[in-house]
Design an enzyme around this catalytic site. Structure first.
Site, PDB file in Angstrom:
ATOM      1  N   SER A 278      -9.558   0.579   2.764  1.00 40.84           N
ATOM      2  CA  SER A 278      -8.795   1.404   1.850  1.00 40.84           C
ATOM      3  C   SER A 278      -7.599   0.677   1.230  1.00 40.84           C
ATOM      4  O   SER A 278      -6.913   1.234   0.364  1.00 40.84           O
ATOM      5  CB  SER A 278      -8.267   2.629   2.616  1.00 40.84           C
ATOM      6  OG  SER A 278      -7.377   2.240   3.661  1.00 40.84           O
TER       7      SER A 278
ATOM      8  N   SER B 130      -9.856  -1.597   6.948  1.00 38.73           N
ATOM      9  CA  SER B 130      -9.224  -1.449   5.645  1.00 38.73           C
ATOM     10  C   SER B 130      -8.424  -2.650   5.156  1.00 38.73           C
ATOM     11  O   SER B 130      -8.008  -2.682   4.003  1.00 38.73           O
ATOM     12  CB  SER B 130      -8.324  -0.208   5.643  1.00 38.73           C
ATOM     13  OG  SER B 130      -9.093   0.967   5.676  1.00 38.73           O
TER      14      SER B 130
ATOM     15  N   LYS C  39       0.847  -1.192   0.000  1.00 39.92           N
ATOM     16  CA  LYS C  39       0.000   0.000   0.000  1.00 39.92           C
ATOM     17  C   LYS C  39       0.883   1.243   0.000  1.00 39.92           C
ATOM     18  O   LYS C  39       1.816   1.338   0.819  1.00 39.92           O
ATOM     19  CB  LYS C  39      -0.888  -0.057   1.251  1.00 39.92           C
ATOM     20  CG  LYS C  39      -2.046   0.912   1.314  1.00 39.92           C
ATOM     21  CD  LYS C  39      -2.874   0.603   2.563  1.00 39.92           C
ATOM     22  CE  LYS C  39      -4.130   1.440   2.668  1.00 39.92           C
ATOM     23  NZ  LYS C  39      -4.940   1.066   3.861  1.00 39.92           N
TER      24      LYS C  39
END
Length: 385
Positions: free
Chosen positions: A94, A118, A17
Protein backbone atom coordinates in the site's frame (compact mmCIF):
# COMPACT_ATOMS: atom_id res chain seq x y z
CA UNK A 1 8.48 20.38 5.65
CA UNK A 2 11.98 21.71 6.05
CA UNK A 3 14.75 20.02 7.99
CA UNK A 4 14.94 21.03 11.63
CA UNK A 5 18.58 20.10 12.11
CA UNK A 6 21.67 18.84 10.34
CA UNK A 7 23.29 15.44 10.20
CA UNK A 8 23.81 12.38 8.02
CA UNK A 9 20.56 13.02 6.12
CA UNK A 10 21.41 16.56 5.00
CA UNK A 11 19.69 17.31 1.69
CA UNK A 12 17.73 14.06 1.59
CA UNK A 13 14.17 14.46 0.28
CA UNK A 14 11.44 12.26 1.76
CA UNK A 15 8.09 11.17 0.34
CA UNK A 16 5.99 10.28 3.39
CA UNK A 17 3.00 7.95 3.25
CA UNK A 18 -0.02 10.00 4.32
CA UNK A 19 -0.71 8.10 7.53
CA UNK A 20 2.07 9.58 9.68
CA UNK A 21 1.21 12.27 12.23
CA UNK A 22 2.17 15.79 11.20
CA UNK A 23 1.07 18.52 13.57
CA UNK A 24 -1.86 20.46 12.11
CA UNK A 25 -2.43 18.00 9.25
CA UNK A 26 -5.30 15.54 8.77
CA UNK A 27 -4.01 12.26 7.31
CA UNK A 28 -5.95 10.76 4.42
CA UNK A 29 -5.24 7.11 5.33
CA UNK A 30 -5.88 6.51 1.63
CA UNK A 31 -9.48 7.74 1.64
CA UNK A 32 -11.15 11.19 1.57
CA UNK A 33 -13.81 9.94 3.98
CA UNK A 34 -11.15 9.36 6.65
CA UNK A 35 -9.95 12.93 6.24
CA UNK A 36 -13.52 14.24 6.48
CA UNK A 37 -14.20 12.40 9.73
CA UNK A 38 -10.99 13.10 11.65
CA UNK A 39 -9.27 16.07 13.23
CA UNK A 40 -5.76 17.38 12.59
CA UNK A 41 -2.88 15.76 14.43
CA UNK A 42 -1.70 17.58 17.53
CA UNK A 43 1.89 16.37 17.20
CA UNK A 44 4.35 14.96 14.66
CA UNK A 45 5.33 11.31 14.67
CA UNK A 46 8.61 10.87 16.56
CA UNK A 47 10.13 8.92 13.68
CA UNK A 48 9.59 11.92 11.38
CA UNK A 49 11.04 14.23 14.02
CA UNK A 50 14.18 12.11 14.05
CA UNK A 51 14.51 12.25 10.27
CA UNK A 52 13.97 16.02 10.11
CA UNK A 53 16.44 16.57 12.96
CA UNK A 54 19.07 14.63 10.99
CA UNK A 55 18.78 16.97 8.00
CA UNK A 56 16.07 15.37 5.84
CA UNK A 57 13.13 17.36 4.49
CA UNK A 58 9.67 16.20 3.46
CA UNK A 59 9.22 16.78 -0.26
CA UNK A 60 5.59 15.77 -0.03
CA UNK A 61 2.95 13.51 1.45
CA UNK A 62 2.23 10.54 -0.75
CA UNK A 63 -0.83 8.49 -1.65
CA UNK A 64 -1.55 5.04 -0.29
CA UNK A 65 -4.17 2.34 -0.69
CA UNK A 66 -7.29 2.60 1.48
CA UNK A 67 -6.44 2.01 5.15
CA UNK A 68 -3.02 0.76 3.96
CA UNK A 69 -4.76 -2.56 3.22
CA UNK A 70 -3.74 -3.61 -0.28
CA UNK A 71 -0.54 -4.68 -1.99
CA UNK A 72 -1.67 -3.74 -5.51
CA UNK A 73 -1.56 0.07 -5.42
CA UNK A 74 -4.92 0.60 -7.11
CA UNK A 75 -7.45 1.63 -4.44
CA UNK A 76 -6.30 4.95 -3.04
CA UNK A 77 -7.55 8.46 -3.74
CA UNK A 78 -7.88 9.56 -7.37
CA UNK A 79 -5.62 8.15 -10.08
CA UNK A 80 -3.43 5.29 -8.90
CA UNK A 81 0.25 6.35 -8.56
CA UNK A 82 2.34 5.81 -11.66
CA UNK A 83 5.14 3.28 -11.95
CA UNK A 84 8.13 4.81 -13.75
CA UNK A 85 9.76 1.40 -14.09
CA UNK A 86 6.76 -0.11 -15.90
CA UNK A 87 4.34 2.56 -17.04
CA UNK A 88 1.54 0.12 -17.90
CA UNK A 89 1.69 -1.57 -14.50
CA UNK A 90 0.69 -0.73 -10.94
CA UNK A 91 3.26 0.28 -8.33
CA UNK A 92 2.25 -2.29 -5.76
CA UNK A 93 0.84 -1.15 -2.42
CA UNK A 94 0.00 0.00 0.00
CA UNK A 95 3.05 2.34 0.03
CA UNK A 96 2.24 3.14 -3.58
CA UNK A 97 2.79 6.89 -3.47
CA UNK A 98 6.21 6.82 -1.78
CA UNK A 99 7.40 4.16 -4.23
CA UNK A 100 6.07 6.14 -7.21
CA UNK A 101 7.74 9.36 -6.03
CA UNK A 102 11.11 7.71 -5.40
CA UNK A 103 11.09 5.78 -8.68
CA UNK A 104 10.33 9.02 -10.56
CA UNK A 105 13.13 10.91 -8.81
CA UNK A 106 10.76 13.25 -6.96
CA UNK A 107 12.16 12.07 -3.63
CA UNK A 108 15.26 10.22 -2.49
CA UNK A 109 13.59 8.00 0.12
CA UNK A 110 10.01 6.92 0.66
CA UNK A 111 8.87 6.49 4.26
CA UNK A 112 5.99 4.06 4.63
CA UNK A 113 4.63 1.08 6.48
CA UNK A 114 4.67 -2.66 5.93
CA UNK A 115 2.11 -4.98 7.50
CA UNK A 116 1.81 -7.77 4.95
CA UNK A 117 4.14 -6.55 2.21
CA UNK A 118 3.39 -2.85 1.76
CA UNK A 119 7.06 -1.79 1.50
CA UNK A 120 8.40 -4.95 -0.10
CA UNK A 121 5.92 -5.30 -2.96
CA UNK A 122 6.18 -1.65 -4.12
CA UNK A 123 9.98 -1.88 -3.90
CA UNK A 124 9.98 -4.97 -6.09
CA UNK A 125 7.38 -3.51 -8.46
CA UNK A 126 9.24 -0.22 -8.98
CA UNK A 127 12.84 -1.45 -9.04
CA UNK A 128 13.81 -0.05 -5.62
CA UNK A 129 15.51 -1.13 -2.44
CA UNK A 130 13.02 -1.60 0.38
CA UNK A 131 13.27 -2.66 4.01
CA UNK A 132 10.63 -4.09 6.29
CA UNK A 133 12.51 -3.98 9.60
CA UNK A 134 12.32 -6.29 12.56
CA UNK A 135 8.94 -5.85 14.25
CA UNK A 136 8.97 -3.02 16.84
CA UNK A 137 12.50 -1.92 15.90
CA UNK A 138 11.15 1.46 14.74
CA UNK A 139 8.50 3.30 16.75
CA UNK A 140 4.99 3.37 15.26
CA UNK A 141 3.90 6.13 17.64
CA UNK A 142 2.00 8.66 15.56
CA UNK A 143 1.42 6.23 12.69
CA UNK A 144 -2.15 5.16 11.94
CA UNK A 145 -2.45 1.44 12.74
CA UNK A 146 -3.81 -1.32 10.53
CA UNK A 147 -3.02 -4.56 12.39
CA UNK A 148 -0.82 -3.59 15.35
CA UNK A 149 0.82 -7.00 15.81
CA UNK A 150 2.30 -6.80 12.30
CA UNK A 151 2.63 -3.07 11.53
CA UNK A 152 6.15 -1.78 10.92
CA UNK A 153 7.65 1.48 9.67
CA UNK A 154 9.93 0.93 6.69
CA UNK A 155 11.53 2.76 3.79
CA UNK A 156 12.27 2.55 0.06
CA UNK A 157 15.11 4.12 -1.94
CA UNK A 158 16.87 4.03 -5.29
CA UNK A 159 20.20 3.96 -3.46
CA UNK A 160 21.13 1.42 -0.79
CA UNK A 161 23.34 3.92 1.01
CA UNK A 162 20.45 6.34 1.48
CA UNK A 163 18.32 3.52 2.86
CA UNK A 164 21.11 2.58 5.26
CA UNK A 165 21.40 6.14 6.58
CA UNK A 166 17.65 6.46 7.06
CA UNK A 167 17.53 3.17 8.97
CA UNK A 168 20.34 4.31 11.26
CA UNK A 169 18.41 7.50 12.07
CA UNK A 170 15.00 5.88 12.52
CA UNK A 171 16.26 3.16 14.85
CA UNK A 172 19.16 2.17 17.04
CA UNK A 173 20.56 -0.68 14.98
CA UNK A 174 23.43 -2.87 16.06
CA UNK A 175 25.57 -5.37 14.24
CA UNK A 176 24.14 -8.86 14.53
CA UNK A 177 25.69 -12.27 14.20
CA UNK A 178 27.45 -12.81 10.87
CA UNK A 179 25.56 -14.98 8.41
CA UNK A 180 26.90 -18.51 8.00
CA UNK A 181 24.26 -19.95 5.68
CA UNK A 182 22.24 -18.69 2.69
CA UNK A 183 19.13 -20.72 1.90
CA UNK A 184 17.38 -21.01 -1.46
CA UNK A 185 13.81 -22.44 -1.43
CA UNK A 186 13.91 -24.73 -4.47
CA UNK A 187 10.26 -25.80 -4.17
CA UNK A 188 9.02 -22.21 -3.92
CA UNK A 189 11.00 -21.17 -6.99
CA UNK A 190 9.10 -23.74 -9.05
CA UNK A 191 6.05 -21.46 -8.71
CA UNK A 192 7.58 -18.28 -10.16
CA UNK A 193 8.76 -17.13 -13.58
CA UNK A 194 12.10 -18.24 -14.94
CA UNK A 195 13.45 -14.69 -14.69
CA UNK A 196 12.46 -14.44 -11.03
CA UNK A 197 13.85 -17.87 -10.18
CA UNK A 198 17.14 -17.05 -11.87
CA UNK A 199 17.37 -13.69 -10.10
CA UNK A 200 16.80 -15.33 -6.69
CA UNK A 201 19.46 -17.95 -7.35
CA UNK A 202 21.94 -15.37 -8.60
CA UNK A 203 21.48 -13.18 -5.53
CA UNK A 204 21.79 -16.18 -3.23
CA UNK A 205 25.01 -17.29 -4.91
CA UNK A 206 26.44 -13.77 -4.78
CA UNK A 207 25.58 -13.45 -1.08
CA UNK A 208 27.17 -16.77 -0.21
CA UNK A 209 30.32 -15.95 -2.15
CA UNK A 210 30.61 -12.44 -0.70
CA UNK A 211 30.03 -13.62 2.88
CA UNK A 212 32.12 -16.75 2.46
CA UNK A 213 29.36 -18.97 3.79
CA UNK A 214 27.36 -22.07 2.87
CA UNK A 215 24.75 -21.98 0.11
CA UNK A 216 22.01 -24.53 0.78
CA UNK A 217 18.70 -25.55 -0.77
CA UNK A 218 15.75 -26.11 1.54
CA UNK A 219 12.10 -27.00 1.11
CA UNK A 220 10.10 -23.99 2.35
CA UNK A 221 6.78 -24.73 0.68
CA UNK A 222 5.08 -25.57 3.97
CA UNK A 223 6.02 -22.08 5.24
CA UNK A 224 5.03 -20.21 2.07
CA UNK A 225 1.60 -21.48 1.05
CA UNK A 226 -2.07 -20.58 0.94
CA UNK A 227 -2.82 -21.94 4.40
CA UNK A 228 -0.16 -19.69 5.91
CA UNK A 229 -1.53 -16.70 4.00
CA UNK A 230 -5.02 -17.41 5.29
CA UNK A 231 -3.79 -17.71 8.87
CA UNK A 232 -2.15 -14.31 8.56
CA UNK A 233 -5.23 -12.86 6.86
CA UNK A 234 -7.53 -14.07 9.65
CA UNK A 235 -5.41 -12.61 12.44
CA UNK A 236 -4.88 -9.40 10.51
CA UNK A 237 -8.58 -8.96 9.70
CA UNK A 238 -9.59 -9.42 13.34
CA UNK A 239 -7.08 -6.81 14.42
CA UNK A 240 -8.24 -4.35 11.77
CA UNK A 241 -11.83 -4.71 12.98
CA UNK A 242 -10.78 -4.40 16.64
CA UNK A 243 -8.77 -1.27 15.82
CA UNK A 244 -11.20 0.53 13.52
CA UNK A 245 -14.53 -1.30 13.85
CA UNK A 246 -16.84 1.64 14.66
CA UNK A 247 -15.49 3.79 11.83
CA UNK A 248 -15.55 0.87 9.39
CA UNK A 249 -19.13 -0.01 10.27
CA UNK A 250 -20.21 3.58 9.65
CA UNK A 251 -18.28 3.96 6.38
CA UNK A 252 -18.37 0.48 4.80
CA UNK A 253 -20.16 1.76 1.71
CA UNK A 254 -17.37 4.22 0.93
CA UNK A 255 -14.70 1.52 0.69
CA UNK A 256 -13.58 -0.24 -2.48
CA UNK A 257 -15.15 -3.64 -3.04
CA UNK A 258 -12.05 -5.68 -2.22
CA UNK A 259 -11.16 -3.71 0.93
CA UNK A 260 -14.79 -3.87 2.08
CA UNK A 261 -14.73 -7.63 1.58
CA UNK A 262 -11.75 -7.97 3.87
CA UNK A 263 -13.39 -5.68 6.42
CA UNK A 264 -16.55 -7.82 6.45
CA UNK A 265 -14.45 -10.90 6.99
CA UNK A 266 -12.79 -9.26 9.96
CA UNK A 267 -16.20 -8.37 11.35
CA UNK A 268 -17.40 -11.95 10.96
CA UNK A 269 -14.24 -13.43 12.45
CA UNK A 270 -14.48 -11.12 15.45
CA UNK A 271 -17.93 -12.52 16.18
CA UNK A 272 -16.69 -16.11 16.24
CA UNK A 273 -16.04 -18.00 19.48
CA UNK A 274 -12.96 -17.03 21.45
CA UNK A 275 -11.63 -20.55 20.90
CA UNK A 276 -11.18 -19.76 17.20
CA UNK A 277 -8.98 -16.81 18.06
CA UNK A 278 -6.97 -18.92 20.49
CA UNK A 279 -6.51 -21.61 17.81
CA UNK A 280 -5.15 -19.04 15.37
CA UNK A 281 -2.89 -17.52 18.03
CA UNK A 282 -1.53 -20.99 18.72
CA UNK A 283 -0.99 -21.66 15.03
CA UNK A 284 0.81 -18.32 14.72
CA UNK A 285 3.17 -19.25 17.56
CA UNK A 286 3.75 -22.71 16.05
CA UNK A 287 4.53 -21.14 12.67
CA UNK A 288 7.13 -18.83 14.17
CA UNK A 289 8.74 -21.78 15.93
CA UNK A 290 8.76 -23.85 12.71
CA UNK A 291 10.34 -21.03 10.73
CA UNK A 292 13.00 -20.71 13.41
CA UNK A 293 13.82 -24.40 13.08
CA UNK A 294 14.31 -24.14 9.32
CA UNK A 295 15.93 -20.71 9.37
CA UNK A 296 17.84 -20.39 12.67
CA UNK A 297 19.98 -17.40 13.58
CA UNK A 298 23.01 -16.87 11.34
CA UNK A 299 20.82 -17.98 8.38
CA UNK A 300 19.14 -15.90 5.69
CA UNK A 301 16.70 -17.05 3.02
CA UNK A 302 16.55 -15.52 -0.44
CA UNK A 303 12.96 -15.35 -1.63
CA UNK A 304 10.82 -14.04 -4.46
CA UNK A 305 8.60 -11.06 -3.70
CA UNK A 306 6.31 -11.53 -6.69
CA UNK A 307 5.99 -14.29 -9.28
CA UNK A 308 7.14 -11.92 -12.00
CA UNK A 309 6.22 -8.30 -12.80
CA UNK A 310 3.52 -6.27 -11.01
CA UNK A 311 -0.03 -6.42 -12.42
CA UNK A 312 -1.14 -4.41 -15.42
CA UNK A 313 -3.34 -1.38 -14.81
CA UNK A 314 -5.88 -3.03 -17.12
CA UNK A 315 -6.02 -6.35 -15.23
CA UNK A 316 -9.39 -7.65 -14.07
CA UNK A 317 -10.44 -7.86 -10.43
CA UNK A 318 -9.86 -11.61 -10.57
CA UNK A 319 -6.33 -11.15 -11.93
CA UNK A 320 -5.52 -8.58 -9.26
CA UNK A 321 -6.77 -10.94 -6.57
CA UNK A 322 -4.61 -13.74 -7.95
CA UNK A 323 -1.60 -11.41 -7.85
CA UNK A 324 -2.39 -10.42 -4.28
CA UNK A 325 -2.67 -13.98 -3.01
CA UNK A 326 0.45 -15.16 -4.83
CA UNK A 327 2.60 -12.28 -3.55
CA UNK A 328 1.39 -12.80 0.01
CA UNK A 329 2.76 -16.36 -0.11
CA UNK A 330 6.23 -14.85 -0.32
CA UNK A 331 5.79 -11.86 2.00
CA UNK A 332 3.84 -13.50 4.85
CA UNK A 333 6.79 -15.34 6.50
CA UNK A 334 8.47 -12.08 7.54
CA UNK A 335 5.15 -10.60 8.67
CA UNK A 336 4.09 -13.55 10.82
CA UNK A 337 7.53 -14.06 12.34
CA UNK A 338 8.32 -10.37 12.82
CA UNK A 339 11.58 -10.76 10.93
CA UNK A 340 13.35 -8.18 8.77
CA UNK A 341 13.33 -8.51 5.00
CA UNK A 342 15.34 -6.42 2.56
CA UNK A 343 14.32 -6.20 -1.10
CA UNK A 344 17.04 -5.53 -3.64
CA UNK A 345 16.47 -4.85 -7.36
CA UNK A 346 18.28 -6.98 -9.91
CA UNK A 347 18.26 -6.13 -13.60
CA UNK A 348 18.88 -9.35 -15.47
CA UNK A 349 20.46 -9.14 -18.90
CA UNK A 350 18.69 -12.05 -20.56
CA UNK A 351 15.14 -11.09 -19.51
CA UNK A 352 15.57 -7.33 -19.50
CA UNK A 353 13.43 -7.23 -16.36
CA UNK A 354 14.19 -5.56 -13.05
CA UNK A 355 13.31 -8.21 -10.46
CA UNK A 356 12.93 -7.50 -6.76
CA UNK A 357 14.52 -10.20 -4.61
CA UNK A 358 13.86 -10.51 -0.88
CA UNK A 359 16.49 -11.39 1.72
CA UNK A 360 14.77 -12.67 4.87
CA UNK A 361 16.94 -12.35 7.96
CA UNK A 362 16.79 -13.41 11.60
CA UNK A 363 15.09 -11.36 14.28
CA UNK A 364 17.16 -8.23 14.85
CA UNK A 365 19.31 -8.91 11.78
CA UNK A 366 18.55 -5.60 10.05
CA UNK A 367 22.10 -4.26 10.08
CA UNK A 368 23.47 -7.58 8.85
CA UNK A 369 21.02 -7.57 5.91
CA UNK A 370 22.23 -4.11 4.91
CA UNK A 371 25.86 -5.21 5.21
CA UNK A 372 25.25 -8.29 3.09
CA UNK A 373 23.48 -6.28 0.39
CA UNK A 374 26.28 -3.70 0.32
CA UNK A 375 28.73 -6.55 -0.30
CA UNK A 376 27.00 -7.64 -3.50
CA UNK A 377 25.70 -4.32 -4.87
CA UNK A 378 28.73 -3.85 -7.17
CA UNK A 379 27.94 -7.22 -8.76
CA UNK A 380 24.23 -6.67 -9.37
CA UNK A 381 24.64 -4.80 -12.62
CA UNK A 382 26.60 -7.71 -14.04
CA UNK A 383 24.12 -10.41 -13.10
CA UNK A 384 22.53 -12.07 -16.11
CA UNK A 385 19.74 -14.59 -16.36
Amino acid sequence: MAATGTGKLDGLRLAVKDMFAIEGHVSSFGHPRWRQTHSPWKYTAPVLDRLLSAGASVAGLAKLDQLAWSIVGNVGEGVAPLNSAYEQRFTGGSSSGPASAVAAGLADVGVGTDTGGSIRVPAAACGLYGLRPTYALISTNGVLPLAPSFDTVGALARDLGALQHVLEVMADVHAGEPVRRVVVPADVLAEVSEATSDAVRLVAAALAQSAGCELAERELGTLCNGDVVDLFARIQARQVWTTHGPWLAANMGALSADVAGRVRRGQDLSAMPASDLLDDEGAWHAYTEALGQVLPSETVAVLPVMKDLPPLRTDSAAELQEFRLSALRFTTPASLAGRPELVIPVRTVASGKRIGVGILGPDGGDAELMRLAAGICPQLGALSA
